[in-house]
Write a protein that holds these residues in place. Structure first.
Motif, PDB file in Angstrom:
ATOM      1  N   UNK A  78       0.805  -1.192   0.062  1.00 57.13           N
ATOM      2  CA  UNK A  78      -0.017  -0.296  -0.126  1.00 57.13           C
ATOM      3  C   UNK A  78       1.167   1.444  -0.012  1.00 57.13           C
ATOM      4  N   UNK A  79       0.854   2.032  -1.125  1.00 56.66           N
ATOM      5  CA  UNK A  79       2.124   2.919  -0.977  1.00 56.66           C
ATOM      6  C   UNK A  79       1.591   4.187  -1.052  1.00 56.66           C
ATOM      7  N   UNK A  80       0.335   4.921  -0.708  1.00 55.12           N
ATOM      8  CA  UNK A  80       0.136   6.314  -0.525  1.00 55.12           C
ATOM      9  C   UNK A  80      -1.037   6.829  -0.841  1.00 55.12           C
ATOM     10  N   UNK A  81      -1.442   7.331   0.862  1.00 55.50           N
ATOM     11  CA  UNK A  81      -2.685   8.478  -0.074  1.00 55.50           C
ATOM     12  C   UNK A  81      -2.419   9.849  -0.783  1.00 55.50           C
ATOM     13  N   UNK A  82      -2.907   9.527  -1.521  1.00 56.19           N
ATOM     14  CA  UNK A  82      -3.139  11.419  -2.243  1.00 56.19           C
ATOM     15  C   UNK A  82      -4.877  11.926  -2.679  1.00 56.19           C
ATOM     16  N   UNK A  83      -4.355  13.395  -1.832  1.00 55.61           N
ATOM     17  CA  UNK A  83      -5.502  13.832  -1.840  1.00 55.61           C
ATOM     18  C   UNK A  83      -6.017  14.985  -3.260  1.00 55.61           C
ATOM     19  N   UNK A  84      -7.108  15.411  -3.175  1.00 54.56           N
ATOM     20  CA  UNK A  84      -8.112  16.248  -3.935  1.00 54.56           C
ATOM     21  C   UNK A  84      -8.582  17.479  -3.033  1.00 54.56           C
ATOM     22  N   UNK A  85      -8.875  18.821  -3.145  1.00 52.59           N
ATOM     23  CA  UNK A  85      -9.879  19.285  -2.769  1.00 52.59           C
ATOM     24  C   UNK A  85     -10.319  20.264  -3.890  1.00 52.59           C
ATOM     25  N   UNK A  86     -11.300  20.835  -3.621  1.00 50.71           N
ATOM     26  CA  UNK A  86     -11.978  21.941  -3.652  1.00 50.71           C
ATOM     27  C   UNK A  86     -11.652  23.350  -3.884  1.00 50.71           C
ATOM     28  N   UNK A  87     -10.967  24.442  -4.942  1.00 46.95           N
ATOM     29  CA  UNK A  87     -10.419  25.301  -4.388  1.00 46.95           C
ATOM     30  C   UNK A  87     -11.739  26.030  -3.867  1.00 46.95           C
ATOM     31  N   UNK A  88     -13.196  26.115  -4.175  1.00 51.58           N
ATOM     32  CA  UNK A  88     -14.152  27.092  -3.977  1.00 51.58           C
ATOM     33  C   UNK A  88     -15.452  26.212  -3.859  1.00 51.58           C
ATOM     34  N   UNK A  89     -16.631  26.798  -3.852  1.00 48.24           N
ATOM     35  CA  UNK A  89     -17.275  25.958  -4.127  1.00 48.24           C
ATOM     36  C   UNK A  89     -17.509  25.129  -5.560  1.00 48.24           C
ATOM     37  N   UNK A  90     -17.569  26.794  -6.048  1.00 51.62           N
ATOM     38  CA  UNK A  90     -17.645  26.310  -7.769  1.00 51.62           C
ATOM     39  C   UNK A  90     -16.679  25.461  -8.350  1.00 51.62           C
ATOM     40  N   UNK A  91     -16.060  25.105  -8.008  1.00 53.97           N
ATOM     41  CA  UNK A  91     -14.757  24.270  -8.722  1.00 53.97           C
ATOM     42  C   UNK A  91     -13.552  25.395  -8.743  1.00 53.97           C
ATOM     43  N   UNK A  92     -12.371  25.108  -9.332  1.00 53.45           N
ATOM     44  CA  UNK A  92     -12.630  23.673  -9.971  1.00 53.45           C
ATOM     45  C   UNK A  92     -11.165  23.244  -8.537  1.00 53.45           C
ATOM     46  N   UNK A  93     -11.208  21.631  -8.872  1.00 51.40           N
ATOM     47  CA  UNK A  93     -10.994  20.461  -7.861  1.00 51.40           C
ATOM     48  C   UNK A  93      -9.038  20.575  -8.739  1.00 51.40           C
ATOM     49  N   UNK A  94      -8.650  20.373  -7.225  1.00 51.00           N
ATOM     50  CA  UNK A  94      -6.937  20.093  -7.470  1.00 51.00           C
ATOM     51  C   UNK A  94      -6.433  18.657  -6.953  1.00 51.00           C
TER      52      UNK A  94
END
Lengths: 232, 229
Positions: free
Chosen positions: A73-89
């Protein structure tokens, strides 16, 4: 707390496995085994800072040849929305997440997990004839990295799009792995040791990367593994 | 273990067990011929509850030469709703009307041996019609004509979730742990409906998965679902 419980559980499982294997292995030719290992993200990383866990199921074909199927099991990688209107990073390490999400790490649902699977063939060169309970092991075989998104991608279309964009370049990532290790046999049924794991995408990309990075490439693409295993 | 210690521990043990495990514990203790591991589905189907169980253990000498001739399945729920049926199988499908969805059914299965009842086990379950609730960037409109609608979704702890009713309507939203009918939180209420219920998620749900029940004050609604932080 969860990590401490997991570590306790792993120690318990390994202790139970050692006792069972020792009992089974009495006076028998040992053929099957399992190794538990931890690896560093790169060969010179601080081993106590960032490690990944794995397991290797092993079969000894003859005195010097072994086969194994390794999973890590190598890793967790994360995403997040820059704002409630997106975009996702993303995907990014948690250290690259915006500070406003700092306290949410344990509960964060927007992530992907990275896995490593490698069927390997091994040459085991015993050093017992020199009076040492040691062996050098050399392994090689195909290696596959794969990425699995969290279930939350089903409910957040922006996240699903970001993941699909990432997957276009990644998907199931095939390569080749090479291993060089030293194995210590304190008892008949137990193996301890360390390995250097080196993964390349292809011969051409290896040649090109070596040209760019030189010997530093061996550190960047290599991992040090420490393993403990049992044989029955 | 001393009898006194066991007596003190027993209530704690029983409280920690779900209903089906409680049945199994007592049936094992008293060596009854009750069916084992009775399981009723929790919200998996809109119009039925699937019940399954394992054959009873008749290895005890008490049951020597005996065999199971069938099972009686009975159920009850608020409403009131009740019913029973016989089967020789180890599964049964309880039909559920639309009006009886989201009601907790208490299900009991009785083993019949040579025509007499020889032990019972049970579980709870419910039927639920659900729809996926997706969180689009910038929000998305959802519509329905019923008096309420149940959704399945995942919510991020610390995020705000808004349900803006259109056309001057008001209502409230309830949040349940996925796979249960345990109410965790509400945004507004039947007594005080609002035009834009908002909930800042502070619950774990079932691995962050929730049932969300959207209830307009009068039947039928369009609402815009959006997230924020």
């Amino acid at each position: 707390m969860k990590r401490r419980m997991l570590a306790t559980l792993l120690i318990f499982v390994f202790s139970a496995a050692v006792s069972t294997a020792a009992a089974f292995a009495q006076g028998r030719d040992v053929r099957f085994g399992v190794d538990f290992f931890v690896g560093t993200p790169s060969a010179s990383s601080d081993i106590f800072r960032a490690v990944f866990p794995g397991v290797s199921l092993r079969y000894r074909h003859s005195g010097r040849i072994e086969f194994s199927l390794d999973y890590a099991f190598m890793d967790f990688e994360y995403y997040y929305p820059e704002s409630p209107s997106g975009p996702w990073m993303g995907p990014v390490d948690w250290s690259s997440m915006p500070s406003r999400f700092d306290k949410l790490r344990g509960d964060w649902i927007f992530y992907q997990t990275k896995h490593f699977i490698a069927p390997q063939v091994w040459y085991i060169a015993s050093l017992e004839r020199y009076g040492q309970p040691l062996a050098i092991r050399l392994g090689a075989g195909p290696a596959f990295s794969l990425v699995i998104p969290s279930e939350s991608a089903k409910f957040y279309p922006g996240l699903a799009d970001a993941y699909e964009q990432f997957k276009k370049d990644f998907d199931i990532h095939p390569g080749w792995s090479f291993r060089l290790g030293l194995e210590y046999k304190p008892w008949r049924a137990v193996r301890l040791g360390a390995e250097y794991l080196f993964v390349i995408d292809s011969v051409t990309s290896f040649a090109s990367d070596i040209g760019v990075w030189g010997t530093e490439y061996l550190d960047r693409s290599g991992n040090v593994l420490i393993f403990a295993g049992v044989r029955i | 273990m001393k009898a006194g210690t066991f007596a003190r521990l027993l209530p704690a043990i029983l409280l920690a067990l779900p209903l089906s495990s409680c049945y199994d514990f007592f049936n094992s203790l008293f060596e009854t011929a009750a069916p084992g591991s009775v399981s009723a589905s929790d919200g998996k189907y809109a119009n039925r509850i699937e019940v399954s169980w394992s054959e009873p253990d008749l290895s005890n000498e008490k049951w020597e030469g005996k065999s199971v001739t069938g099972y009686t399945v009975s159920w009850s729920a608020p409403g009131p709703v009740s019913g029973s049926d016989s089967t020789t199988s180890t599964s049964y499908s309880i039909p559920v009307l639309a009006a009886d969805r989201a009601k907790l059914y208490v299900v009991q299965v009785v083993t019949e041996i040579d025509g007499s009842d020889e032990g019972s086990s049970g579980d709870t379950g419910f039927a639920l019609e659900t729809f996926d609730l997706l969180w689009y960037d910038g929000g998305k409109d959802y519509s329905f004509t019923a008096s309420d609608r149940w959704y399945v979704t995942m919510l991020q702890k610390g995020f705000d979730y808004r349900f803006a009713f259109a056309d001057g309507k008001t209502g409230w939203v309830e949040f349940y742990e996925y796979g249960t009918l345990d109410l965790l939180a509400s945004a507004a209420s039947e007594a005080a409906p609002v035009s834009e219920p908002v909930w800042t998620c502070d619950e774990d749900g079932d691995w962050s998965k929730f049932y969300v029940r959207v209830v307009p004050a009068t039947a039928g609604a369009t609402f815009r679902a959006g997230y924020g932080f």
